[in-house]
Design an enzyme around this catalytic site. Structure first.
Site, PDB file in Angstrom:
ATOM      1  N   HIS A 108      -1.791  35.690 -23.406  1.00 35.98           N
ATOM      2  CA  HIS A 108      -1.501  37.110 -23.202  1.00 35.98           C
ATOM      3  C   HIS A 108      -0.259  37.486 -24.009  1.00 35.98           C
ATOM      4  O   HIS A 108       0.867  37.199 -23.590  1.00 35.98           O
ATOM      5  CB  HIS A 108      -1.268  37.399 -21.718  1.00 35.98           C
ATOM      6  CG  HIS A 108      -2.484  37.251 -20.865  1.00 35.98           C
ATOM      7  ND1 HIS A 108      -3.559  38.113 -20.941  1.00 35.98           N
ATOM      8  CD2 HIS A 108      -2.806  36.332 -19.917  1.00 35.98           C
ATOM      9  CE1 HIS A 108      -4.482  37.736 -20.070  1.00 35.98           C
ATOM     10  NE2 HIS A 108      -4.058  36.662 -19.446  1.00 35.98           N
ATOM     11  N   HIS A 118      -9.186  33.954 -25.402  1.00 35.14           N
ATOM     12  CA  HIS A 118      -9.617  32.864 -24.518  1.00 35.14           C
ATOM     13  C   HIS A 118     -10.404  31.860 -25.347  1.00 35.14           C
ATOM     14  O   HIS A 118     -11.167  32.238 -26.242  1.00 35.14           O
ATOM     15  CB  HIS A 118     -10.503  33.413 -23.395  1.00 35.14           C
ATOM     16  CG  HIS A 118     -11.376  32.371 -22.759  1.00 35.14           C
ATOM     17  ND1 HIS A 118     -12.727  32.255 -23.055  1.00 35.14           N
ATOM     18  CD2 HIS A 118     -11.109  31.396 -21.856  1.00 35.14           C
ATOM     19  CE1 HIS A 118     -13.243  31.259 -22.359  1.00 35.14           C
ATOM     20  NE2 HIS A 118     -12.282  30.722 -21.637  1.00 35.14           N
ATOM     21  N   ASN A 120     -12.333  27.776 -24.739  1.00 35.18           N
ATOM     22  CA  ASN A 120     -12.615  26.670 -23.832  1.00 35.18           C
ATOM     23  C   ASN A 120     -13.608  25.741 -24.498  1.00 35.18           C
ATOM     24  O   ASN A 120     -14.582  26.193 -25.105  1.00 35.18           O
ATOM     25  CB  ASN A 120     -13.189  27.200 -22.513  1.00 35.18           C
ATOM     26  CG  ASN A 120     -13.630  26.086 -21.582  1.00 35.18           C
ATOM     27  OD1 ASN A 120     -14.722  25.558 -21.708  1.00 35.18           O
ATOM     28  ND2 ASN A 120     -12.768  25.740 -20.643  1.00 35.18           N
ATOM     29  N   VAL A 121     -13.353  24.449 -24.425  1.00 34.87           N
ATOM     30  CA  VAL A 121     -14.340  23.442 -24.834  1.00 34.87           C
ATOM     31  C   VAL A 121     -14.363  22.374 -23.753  1.00 34.87           C
ATOM     32  O   VAL A 121     -13.323  21.988 -23.221  1.00 34.87           O
ATOM     33  CB  VAL A 121     -14.013  22.819 -26.209  1.00 34.87           C
ATOM     34  CG1 VAL A 121     -14.336  23.788 -27.335  1.00 34.87           C
ATOM     35  CG2 VAL A 121     -12.564  22.367 -26.310  1.00 34.87           C
ATOM     36  N   ARG A 122     -15.546  21.887 -23.424  1.00 35.62           N
ATOM     37  CA  ARG A 122     -15.654  20.991 -22.283  1.00 35.62           C
ATOM     38  C   ARG A 122     -16.906  20.107 -22.377  1.00 35.62           C
ATOM     39  O   ARG A 122     -17.885  20.445 -23.055  1.00 35.62           O
ATOM     40  CB  ARG A 122     -15.701  21.789 -20.979  1.00 35.62           C
ATOM     41  CG  ARG A 122     -16.861  22.768 -20.934  1.00 35.62           C
ATOM     42  CD  ARG A 122     -16.710  23.784 -19.815  1.00 35.62           C
ATOM     43  NE  ARG A 122     -17.794  24.757 -19.827  1.00 35.62           N
ATOM     44  CZ  ARG A 122     -17.809  25.858 -20.555  1.00 35.62           C
ATOM     45  NH1 ARG A 122     -16.793  26.138 -21.354  1.00 35.62           N
ATOM     46  NH2 ARG A 122     -18.832  26.699 -20.516  1.00 35.62           N
ATOM     47  N   HIS A 187     -20.556  45.019 -13.073  1.00 30.92           N
ATOM     48  CA  HIS A 187     -20.385  46.080 -12.093  1.00 30.92           C
ATOM     49  C   HIS A 187     -19.874  47.369 -12.733  1.00 30.92           C
ATOM     50  O   HIS A 187     -19.952  48.437 -12.126  1.00 30.92           O
ATOM     51  CB  HIS A 187     -19.441  45.630 -10.971  1.00 30.92           C
ATOM     52  CG  HIS A 187     -18.077  45.225 -11.435  1.00 30.92           C
ATOM     53  ND1 HIS A 187     -17.853  44.136 -12.234  1.00 30.92           N
ATOM     54  CD2 HIS A 187     -16.857  45.780 -11.215  1.00 30.92           C
ATOM     55  CE1 HIS A 187     -16.559  44.019 -12.471  1.00 30.92           C
ATOM     56  NE2 HIS A 187     -15.930  45.016 -11.872  1.00 30.92           N
ATOM     57  N   GLY A 270     -12.514  21.921  -5.760  1.00 30.86           N
ATOM     58  CA  GLY A 270     -11.240  21.457  -5.233  1.00 30.86           C
ATOM     59  C   GLY A 270     -10.222  21.179  -6.300  1.00 30.86           C
ATOM     60  O   GLY A 270      -9.339  20.329  -6.124  1.00 30.86           O
ATOM     61  N   GLY A 271     -10.319  21.886  -7.426  1.00 33.95           N
ATOM     62  CA  GLY A 271      -9.392  21.682  -8.528  1.00 33.95           C
ATOM     63  C   GLY A 271      -7.987  22.183  -8.222  1.00 33.95           C
ATOM     64  O   GLY A 271      -7.708  22.725  -7.149  1.00 33.95           O
ATOM     65  N   ARG A 272      -7.109  22.042  -9.195  1.00 29.59           N
ATOM     66  CA  ARG A 272      -5.703  22.400  -9.031  1.00 29.59           C
ATOM     67  C   ARG A 272      -5.542  23.904  -9.250  1.00 29.59           C
ATOM     68  O   ARG A 272      -5.682  24.406 -10.356  1.00 29.59           O
ATOM     69  CB  ARG A 272      -4.863  21.617 -10.039  1.00 29.59           C
ATOM     70  CG  ARG A 272      -3.361  21.755  -9.865  1.00 29.59           C
ATOM     71  CD  ARG A 272      -2.665  20.780 -10.804  1.00 29.59           C
ATOM     72  NE  ARG A 272      -1.224  20.777 -10.620  1.00 29.59           N
ATOM     73  CZ  ARG A 272      -0.364  21.444 -11.401  1.00 29.59           C
ATOM     74  NH1 ARG A 272      -0.824  22.178 -12.391  1.00 29.59           N
ATOM     75  NH2 ARG A 272       0.934  21.366 -11.172  1.00 29.59           N
TER      76      ARG A 272
END
Length: 312
Positions: A108, A118, A120-122, A187, A270-272
């Site tokens: 930001h 943004h 992301n790679v996973r 929405h 349950g991630g951080r």
């Protein structure tokens, strides 16, 4: 968890290196701008009796002269059962133990003329009961401007296309359309930004090519974003632009909390929490049925840029 057949160590090592290279590049921008802000590097580990085990590194800078808030996180976790957000397209893997790793970032900027970005790679591997491990990849990048420029949009999409070119001519059109469909505030019937590329649950390329495509997408990120930052970071701005930036950031928050699968996956598994929500902007506002003067730069954003277009 059953030992996976695909080696995860090279993927982990590459992801940590990617995170470091991106953080170094952003830190250099802050130094060049005369900022004293520095990235905080926060290693973490989940262990003990928690259902999710693993570790990660959260890197974040706040209060910079270029970036008001920028977070880039690496995580590598294992769990006993895939959460619902990860099995929408793969119901046969519901409840299977899994391993997931990736790098995710949201930047930001302070200047409203510099867009939020943004990336992301996973990779995710699941082992169904009595079956062989199944690995698949996801990722992409997208741009969210507040005051938009045609040349910036074309540049960003050109680099996105270049990152996918070695893997087939069909990839950019498919993943560009996928990005437009995904990063939509349904929405409101409104795009979050000008898009980019997005893909998820991709396994048809096989492990080696899937990993190679992830490397290419992640490796092209700085080429896609930094030239835009350097072009816009010194544009003069005032309270009008700042007010509009905060208003549009409200839309960003809406998407991340309502629709983003990565956010849902992290919270459901349950991630951080602090690392999952590093994508939130430091300041955002909402207004009731706000309108903008026809022909203004603020109105132009919605009319010309927050629409599904062929930018190339």
């Amino acid at each position: 968890m059953t030992q996976v057949q695909h080696p995860s160590a090279p993927v982990r090592d590459w992801l940590i290196g990617l995170q470091s290279s991106i953080i170094d590049a952003l830190q250099q921008l802050e130094i060049e701008a005369g900022s004293t802000a520095r990235f905080i590097r926060d290693p973490w580990q989940k262990s003990g009796n928690e259902p999710l085990q693993g570790d990660g590194i959260t890197c974040i800078i706040e209060g910079g002269k270029v970036f008001e808030r920028a977070g880039c996180g690496f995580s590598h976790v294992r769990g006993p059962a895939l959460p619902p957000s990860a099995t929408e397209r793969r119901p046969e893997l519901a409840g299977a133990p899994f391993e997931a790793m990736g790098v995710s970032l949201v930047f930001h900027p302070l200047n409203p003329y510099v867009p939020t970005v943004h990336m992301n790679v996973r990779m995710l591997t699941a082992t169904p009961a009595g079956g062989a491990p199944v690995s698949w990849f996801g990722g992409g990048m997208d741009l969210t401007p507040y005051y938009a420029y045609e040349e910036d949009a074309r540049h960003f999409h050109q680099v996105c296309r270049d990152s996918l070119a070695p893997f087939g001519e069909d990839k950019y059109p498919r993943y560009k359309a996928w990005c437009d469909e995904y990063f939509c505030l349904r929405h409101r019937g409104e795009q979050r930004g000008i898009g980019g590329i997005f893909y998820d649950d991709v396994s048809e390329l096989g492990f080696e090519q899937g990993f190679a495509m992830m490397q290419s997408v992640g490796g092209h990120f700085l080429d896609a974003y930094l030239p835009i930052v350097r072009r816009r970071k010194d544009e003069p701005w005032g309270e009008r632009e700042r007010d509009f930036q905060r208003y549009r950031r409200g839309r960003y928050v809406e998407f991340n909390l309502v629709f983003d699968r990565g956010t849902h996956f992290g919270l459901q598994s349950g991630g951080r929490t602090e690392s999952i929500l590093l994508s939130m902007p430091p300041h955002a506002t909402w207004a009731y049925q706000r309108t903008f003067e026809p022909g203004s730069r603020e109105a132009e954003l919605t009319e010309r840029f927050l629409v599904r277009r062929d930018w190339l």
